[in-house]
Write a protein that holds these residues in place. Structure first.
Motif, PDB file in Angstrom:
ATOM      1  N   ASP A 164      63.062  92.563  69.030  1.00 15.61           N
ATOM      2  CA  ASP A 164      64.080  91.862  69.476  1.00 15.61           C
ATOM      3  C   ASP A 164      64.058  92.139  71.137  1.00 15.61           C
ATOM      4  OD1 ASP A 164      66.394  91.027  69.424  1.00 15.61           O
ATOM      5  OD2 ASP A 164      67.608  91.721  68.400  1.00 15.61           O
ATOM      6  N   PRO A 165      63.835  89.999  71.113  1.00 16.86           N
ATOM      7  CA  PRO A 165      63.446  90.067  72.804  1.00 16.86           C
ATOM      8  C   PRO A 165      65.656  90.269  73.297  1.00 16.86           C
ATOM      9  CG  PRO A 165      63.888  88.291  71.419  1.00 16.86           C
ATOM     10  CD  PRO A 165      63.449  89.782  70.021  1.00 16.86           C
ATOM     11  N   GLU A 166      66.271  90.643  72.662  1.00 16.63           N
ATOM     12  CA  GLU A 166      68.060  90.807  73.770  1.00 16.63           C
ATOM     13  C   GLU A 166      68.025  92.042  74.004  1.00 16.63           C
ATOM     14  OE1 GLU A 166      71.123  89.275  71.112  1.00 16.63           O
ATOM     15  OE2 GLU A 166      70.363  87.252  71.167  1.00 16.63           O
ATOM     16  N   VAL A 167      67.056  93.493  72.912  1.00 16.70           N
ATOM     17  CA  VAL A 167      66.399  94.653  73.109  1.00 16.70           C
ATOM     18  C   VAL A 167      65.734  94.916  74.344  1.00 16.70           C
ATOM     19  CG1 VAL A 167      67.076  96.882  72.292  1.00 16.70           C
ATOM     20  CG2 VAL A 167      68.606  94.590  71.033  1.00 16.70           C
ATOM     21  N   PHE A 168      64.522  94.250  73.715  1.00 21.19           N
ATOM     22  CA  PHE A 168      63.099  95.025  74.233  1.00 21.19           C
ATOM     23  C   PHE A 168      62.637  93.299  74.785  1.00 21.19           C
ATOM     24  CE2 PHE A 168      63.775  96.767  70.060  1.00 21.19           C
ATOM     25  CZ  PHE A 168      64.197  98.531  70.606  1.00 21.19           C
ATOM     26  N   PRO A 169      63.231  93.539  76.162  1.00 19.06           N
ATOM     27  CA  PRO A 169      62.076  93.033  77.185  1.00 19.06           C
ATOM     28  C   PRO A 169      60.385  92.959  76.334  1.00 19.06           C
ATOM     29  CG  PRO A 169      64.013  93.661  78.297  1.00 19.06           C
ATOM     30  CD  PRO A 169      63.985  94.405  77.308  1.00 19.06           C
ATOM     31  N   ASP A 170      60.593  91.185  76.940  1.00 25.10           N
ATOM     32  CA  ASP A 170      58.687  90.833  76.258  1.00 25.10           C
ATOM     33  C   ASP A 170      58.123  92.282  74.881  1.00 25.10           C
ATOM     34  OD1 ASP A 170      55.968  90.006  76.672  1.00 25.10           O
ATOM     35  OD2 ASP A 170      55.151  91.458  78.263  1.00 25.10           O
ATOM     36  N   PRO A 171      58.714  91.900  74.229  1.00 29.58           N
ATOM     37  CA  PRO A 171      58.695  92.431  73.057  1.00 29.58           C
ATOM     38  C   PRO A 171      57.645  92.961  72.481  1.00 29.58           C
ATOM     39  CG  PRO A 171      59.521  90.867  72.765  1.00 29.58           C
ATOM     40  CD  PRO A 171      60.007  90.881  73.989  1.00 29.58           C
ATOM     41  N   ASP A 172      56.381  92.032  72.597  1.00 28.86           N
ATOM     42  CA  ASP A 172      55.431  91.845  71.915  1.00 28.86           C
ATOM     43  C   ASP A 172      54.124  92.746  72.613  1.00 28.86           C
ATOM     44  OD1 ASP A 172      55.480  90.412  69.666  1.00 28.86           O
ATOM     45  OD2 ASP A 172      55.529  88.694  70.857  1.00 28.86           O
ATOM     46  N   ALA A 173      54.482  93.036  74.209  1.00 29.88           N
ATOM     47  CA  ALA A 173      53.807  94.017  75.003  1.00 29.88           C
ATOM     48  C   ALA A 173      53.771  95.076  74.960  1.00 29.88           C
ATOM     49  CB  ALA A 173      53.907  93.562  76.190  1.00 29.88           C
ATOM     50  N   LEU A 174      52.892  96.357  74.876  1.00 28.13           N
ATOM     51  CA  LEU A 174      52.319  97.736  74.528  1.00 28.13           C
ATOM     52  C   LEU A 174      52.770  98.263  75.929  1.00 28.13           C
ATOM     53  CD1 LEU A 174      52.491 100.385  72.564  1.00 28.13           C
ATOM     54  CD2 LEU A 174      49.628  99.771  73.215  1.00 28.13           C
ATOM     55  N   ASP A 175      54.057  98.515  76.310  1.00 27.72           N
ATOM     56  CA  ASP A 175      54.693  99.608  77.810  1.00 27.72           C
ATOM     57  C   ASP A 175      55.366 100.252  77.935  1.00 27.72           C
ATOM     58  OD1 ASP A 175      55.725  99.722  80.347  1.00 27.72           O
ATOM     59  OD2 ASP A 175      57.418  97.409  79.917  1.00 27.72           O
ATOM     60  N   PHE A 176      54.158 100.910  78.317  1.00 26.53           N
ATOM     61  CA  PHE A 176      54.626 103.104  78.219  1.00 26.53           C
ATOM     62  C   PHE A 176      55.917 102.952  79.592  1.00 26.53           C
ATOM     63  CE2 PHE A 176      50.269 103.788  77.390  1.00 26.53           C
ATOM     64  CZ  PHE A 176      50.233 103.514  75.691  1.00 26.53           C
TER      65      PHE A 176
END
Length: 396
Positions: free
Chosen positions: A316-328
């Motif tokens: 959900d982009p409202e909760v996880f910005p750039d949601p399709d990125a693997l971001d540690f």
């Protein structure tokens, strides 16, 4: 109403229908390949958390109903287990189960997990490159650890080798005779183990269940059902999820290189991998509304079924910005890969530990680990409930 065939998808690709619904129709009516009628599908993070935590949505009332489903075996066939009951019975059983899944118990189990992983990687190193990481690590490791956690004596391991996998495969679509046979084998073995633990006390899972049953806190059937759930799902789900995590790392070289440079990032990386990896096909267990409830601007009537799309909520982009990125470095809200509310997965603490041990052990042992084939040639399982690589060829 949308028909959702829940097709097999390449590798770790997210389901395009879930992406579309999350953007355009976050609470919608769906029909799945099996069962009767329609159900609601909830995709937004805030709505998923609402439905999973509101007592007006019942798991118990699913039993006895042929709700539209992904599987040819209806949910109505599920008559026991922590997944299909509501408070207060659910609260009572969950309290017993929680005694086994504590931080202290995981700290006791972790050194054994690390030894098991090291032994398996010794074998892979001796076999030489290229090797199948699923065969050498992700397949046998969770099964071995579940046997340790359940308290299965090492002399009996050969009898338990593939029981959980076979039972889950049978439940996913094999004939009723095979399903009944695997269920009977599993029940007999776990019944024997629980009976033994009444006279041979131990701190393992069987010991916790056996003592609780002997004390009258849970019934024998409840103890058996809880142990079967751990046996079946603990090996299969961890195998596929951890294999998918490793595939994600091997196909994201910058993140993999960073994790090798900064091994202290491993716990945070594992959390992000749980959010990022699409751990299952479709949806899991529905709930039934016990009264009219408004969710996301839509009125769900009493008696209607509701599915939660945890995969969509985790993107959900409202909760996880750039949601399709693997971001540690991702901060903020917690993912819902283990569910939410009263039915949040109790074994999450163990799944996290297992993922950390497997990934950390592989990266420490094989600093040059890489895929032995192009990413698109890695074969993933098909027609299963839990997504994951069938094989994972690597070299070093």
């Amino acid at each position: 109403m949308r028909f959702w065939p829940v097709d097999d998808l390449p590798a770790l690709d997210p389901d395009p229908l879930l992406d579309e619904l999350l953007r355009e129709e976050p609470v919608t009516r769906i029909r799945l390949p099996y069962g009767e009628g329609c159900a609601w599908l909830v995709t937004r993070y805030k709505d998923v958390r609402f439905v999973t935590s509101d007592p007006r949505f019942s798991r118990e009332q699913v039993v006895g109903r042929d709700v539209t489903s992904m599987r040819p075996v209806p949910v109505a066939s599920q008559t026991a287990g922590l997944q299909y009951i509501d408070p207060p019975r659910h609260t009572r059983l969950r309290r017993v189960v929680a005694r086994a899944f504590t931080g202290a118990s995981m700290r006791r189990l972790r050194p054994l997990a690390e030894r098991r992983a090291a032994e398996l990687l010794d074998g892979m190193e001796r076999a030489g490159a290229p090797a199948d990481l699923m065969e050498h690590l992700h397949g046998p490791f969770p099964i071995a650890l579940i046997r340790d956690f359940l308290g299965v004596p090492e002399r009996d391991w050969h009898r338990w080798a593939a029981t959980g996998e076979a039972l889950l495969a049978a439940g996913a679509g094999a004939g009723s005779a095979e399903r009944a046979r695997q269920a009977a084998i599993t029940r007999a073995r776990i019944t024997e183990l629980l009976r033994r633990r009444r006279t041979e006390p131990a701190v393992d899972l069987a010991g916790v269940r056996g003592r609780a049953a002997a004390a009258g806190e849970i019934t024998d059937d409840e103890a058996l059902s809880l142990a079967i759930a751990v046996q079946v799902s603990g090996g299969h789900a961890v195998r596929n999820n951890s294999g998918s995590m490793m595939y994600a790392l091997l196909t994201h070289p910058e993140q993999l290189a960073r994790l090798r440079r900064e091994p202290e990032l491993l716990p945070r990386a594992v959390e992000e991998l749980f959010r990022y990896v699409p751990h299952r096909n479709g949806v899991g267990i529905p709930r039934i509304a016990t009264e009219d409830v408004e969710v996301g601007g839509r009125l769900i009537r009493a008696g209607e079924a509701v599915y939660n799309a945890y995969l969509a909520a985790n993107r959900d982009p409202e909760v996880f910005p750039d949601p399709d990125a693997l971001d540690f470095d991702r901060r903020g809200a917690a993912h819902v890969a283990f569910g939410y509310g009263p039915h949040h997965c109790l074994a999450a603490v163990m799944a996290r530990m297992e993922a950390e041990v497997m990934i950390g052990s592989v990266l420490a042992r094989f600093p040059g680990l890489r895929l032995a084939v192009p990413p698109e040639e890695v074969e993933f399982q098909r027609q299963g409930l839990i997504r994951g690589p069938r094989t994972l060829p690597v070299t070093w």
